[in-house]
Write a protein that holds these residues in place. Structure first.
Motif, PDB file in Angstrom:
ATOM      1  N   TYR A  14     -12.151   1.699   6.570  1.00 25.58           N
ATOM      2  CA  TYR A  14     -10.793   1.827   7.073  1.00 25.58           C
ATOM      3  C   TYR A  14     -10.840   2.058   8.578  1.00 25.58           C
ATOM      4  N   SER A  18      -7.034   0.942  -0.630  1.00 29.04           N
ATOM      5  CA  SER A  18      -6.888   2.220   0.063  1.00 29.04           C
ATOM      6  C   SER A  18      -6.299   3.326  -0.817  1.00 29.04           C
ATOM      7  N   HIS A  40      -8.406  -5.765   5.223  1.00 31.15           N
ATOM      8  CA  HIS A  40      -9.050  -4.911   6.226  1.00 31.15           C
ATOM      9  C   HIS A  40     -10.040  -5.728   7.055  1.00 31.15           C
ATOM     10  N   CYS A  96     -13.973   6.109   5.454  1.00 22.00           N
ATOM     11  CA  CYS A  96     -13.346   5.661   4.200  1.00 22.00           C
ATOM     12  C   CYS A  96     -13.874   4.253   3.954  1.00 22.00           C
ATOM     13  N   PRO A 122      -7.799   6.769   2.588  1.00 19.84           N
ATOM     14  CA  PRO A 122      -7.909   6.996   4.043  1.00 19.84           C
ATOM     15  C   PRO A 122      -7.455   8.414   4.406  1.00 19.84           C
ATOM     16  N   THR A 145       0.874  -1.173   0.000  1.00 19.86           N
ATOM     17  CA  THR A 145       0.000   0.000   0.000  1.00 19.86           C
ATOM     18  C   THR A 145       0.910   1.221   0.000  1.00 19.86           C
ATOM     19  N   TYR A 172     -14.840   0.734   1.670  1.00 13.14           N
ATOM     20  CA  TYR A 172     -14.399  -0.129   0.567  1.00 13.14           C
ATOM     21  C   TYR A 172     -15.598  -0.702  -0.179  1.00 13.14           C
TER      22      TYR A 172
END
Ligand code: FES
Ligand code: FES
Lengths: 160, 455
Positions: free
Chosen positions: B169, B333, B164, B362, B337, B91, B364
């Protein structure tokens, strides 16, 4: 794959290459001949970045097969200035801040060149129409339109 | 242009003589003569072309990948899958300790959005790479997908990203970024009017005229030169170094000339896999997005949903503001975030409000991962806030500009996230705007100042 010969003039200079049949003029100019001023923004005829002048007409080099250009006279943005002196359109683009990232600029200048060749004193609408095939994502177009109008005026003053 | 140097004159020593003076850009002469070298304006002998096999599904398990037919295709030199990437799960914000690593360079066992990279094909020509990519056989088991943020947050929604484990997030503050200031419920209770509105935006594509890409050249000494149009050179170099498990001194990045970015070229997408291809083949590699990839694959600005609830008095004071913001990160991400967090910091806007409650999530979903774009995290929020301000002014029958004067922050005001306001200039800007736009306001607003409280 059998190669085919192509021969044309590029900005006044003789060029000859053997290419794969089906090669676009954009590819031939950029990757074979080494003139990278035409830009490939889409390779599908929608952005105008690859615009060149073939025998006086504006053409999209990404949609033109190189082998159809035998004997043609081709002009690109890199061939406009003479002896280090900027062409009036180039000067006007510079002065009017008509170029930001610059990626659309060679194509824009090609389209504007053909416009002024055919229509030395264009109206604003004619400029907009002539540039309508060229996408610019940075400038918002207005400085480009102003640059073309300014170049047209300076041309006609020089001619007078 | 007119300069009003009278404002804040006591704070300035310079005479601002550069402002309003056009200065030629140093790169323009190259642009107008077609001489500026963009990354793709280079050609190297023996250069290979990289094309991606991409997921046709929004969410699917990969049962198997068969590259045997593709490998036989004339001109194919190398085919890469997840196992070839040294550090495949990454990431980009890990550089500033924002994890977890949640995205794959090449899909491993699962795809989470339509268009995700699965297999990389390197061939002598673009055409051969494209044709061979079409011969890669991927066996997918399609999974239920979720495209709506509220659906994604409901219990029982399909899990988008196992790294996650939940569809939002997890900040150190919990499921969202939170700002708490005063007592927002008491503020609503005492307000003359309460107005709650919901604002929504769609993803927005930057659509630069030059598509994302890079050309990588192995220098024969274990070093690789990467010509790229990234907007984030060192950020990309450092992430490539992690993904490739290769010290940064092996990587020489050349760039800075970008054919339009607008934030769309700050993700680390093309460079690591192209460097890996160059390393494993020993040949220069070109990886350039097609226009279709630029529009469909590159990260857009996140879709957002903003719910604003305000309590306002008939005299124009906003006494309470509650904002719930949702940022659609898509499947991974990237910068989202951070974008959602910026939103939390940005609300309640440039206004002084005694009671504030902010939650920003945030989220997904199985959509194209979103990322940076011009003021991301803030721009859509500002749209929502300012539309809301107009609605509030209308609700109490007040001029919208005068309404903003009443609520504008000034030096010394405590902001909701407990930073005292410094260097405010909103009032002076609005005074000038009132004159320039010929939108008259009452005299008392023209004599206000950012320096002191009280009209
Ligand atoms: S590359 Fe030819 S029109 Fe876009
Ligand atoms: S100057 Fe960037 S696209 Fe026109």
């Amino acid at each position: 794959m059998a190669k085919v010969p192509v021969q044309f003039t590029l900005n006044g200079a003789e060029k000859a290459e053997f290419i794969d049949s089906g090669t676009t003029l954009l590819h031939a100019l950029r990757d074979k001949i080494g003139d990278t001023s035409p830009k490939g923004g889409c390779h599908q005829g929608t952005c105008g970045g690859c615009s060149v002048i073939i025998d006086g007409e504006l053409r999209l080099s990404c949609l033109t097969l190189a082998e159809t250009c035998n004997g043609a006279a081709i002009t690109t943005a890199s061939g406009l200035s003479e002896g280090g002196v900027l062409h009036p359109l180039q000067r006007a683009f510079l002065d009017a801040f008509a170029t930001q990232c610059g990626f659309c600029t060679p194509g824009m200048i090609m389209a504007a060149t053909v416009l002024l060749d055919h229509t030395p004193n264009p109206s604003r609408d004619e400029v907009v129409e002539a540039l309508s095939g060229n996408i610019c994502r940075c400038t918002g177009y207005e400085p480009i339109i102003q640059a073309v109008l300014t170049a047209a005026r300076s041309n006609s003053q020089n001619a007078a | 242009m007119e300069l009003r140097k009278s404002y804040f004159a006591d704070q300035r020593k310079d005479d601002l003589h550069e402002i309003g003076q056009p200065r030629p850009r140093s790169d323009s002469p190259g642009h107008v003569t077609g001489k500026t070298a963009y990354f793709a304006d280079r050609n190297f002998p023996g250069m290979l072309h990289l094309k991606m096999v991409r997921s046709p599904h929004h969410h699917a398990r990969i049962r198997s990948i068969d590259i045997s037919e593709a490998e036989k295709h004339p001109g194919v030199v190398k085919i890469l899958t997840a196992k070839d990437v040294p550090h495949n799960v990454y990431t980009i914000l890990i550089l500033i300790q924002i994890g977890p690593e949640d995205e794959t360079v090449l899909a491993d066992g699962k795809v989470r959005w339509k268009g995700e990279a699965v297999v990389a094909v390197l061939a002598e020509t673009e055409r051969a790479a494209q044709e061979a990519a079409a011969k890669v056989k991927v066996d997918y088991e399609v999974l239920p997908a979720v495209f709506d943020m509220e659906e994604a947050l409901k219990p029982g929604a399909p899990t988008v990203n196992e790294y996650h484990g939940r569809n939002y997030y997890l900040y150190d503050s919990g499921e969202c970024r939170k700002v708490r200031f005063g007592d927002v419920e008491a503020g609503f209770a005492g307000a003359d009017h309460v107005l709650e509105q919901t604002y929504q935006s769609s993803p927005i594509e930057h659509a630069p005229t030059e598509t994302t890409g890079c050309i990588v050249v192995p220098e024969g000494n274990d070093r690789f030169t990467c010509y790229t149009n990234t907007q984030a050179m060192f950020f990309t170099l450092d992430n490539a170094s992690i993904i490739l498990q290769m010290p940064g001194n092996k990587l020489h990045f050349v760039g800075g000339t970008v054919g339009g970015g607008f934030g769309g070229k700050v993700d680390v997408i093309v460079e690591p896999i192209a460097i890996l291809g160059a390393k494993l083949t020993g040949r220069p590699v070109s990886f350039i997005y097609s226009r279709e990839e630029e529009m469909q694959i590159s990260s857009p600005r996140a879709a957002e949903k903003v719910v604003i609830k305000d309590g306002v008095m008939n005299d124009g004071r906003i006494v309470a503001r509650k904002v719930t913001g949702y940022t659609d990160a898509g499947a991974y991400s990237r910068h989202s975030p951070y974008g959602a967090q910026k939103g939390a910091g940005h609300y309640p806007g440039p206004y002084t409000i005694p009671n504030v409650w902010i939650d920003t999530y945030c989220v997904y979903t199985n959509r194209t991962p979103s990322s940076a774009m011009r003021g991301f995290g803030v721009t859509i929020g500002d749209f929502a806030l300012e539309v809301q301000m107009d609605k509030l002014a209308r609700l109490i029958g007040m001029d919208p500009l005068e309404f903003r004067f009443i609520n504008a922050y000034r030096d010394g005001d405590m902001k909701a996230h407990r930073q005292p306001t410094e260097g405010a200039a909103l009032i002076e800007c609005m005074q000038e705007a009132s004159r320039a736009a010929n939108w008259p306001v009452a005299e008392k607003y023209l004599s206000m100042s950012s320096y002191a409280k009280g009209v």
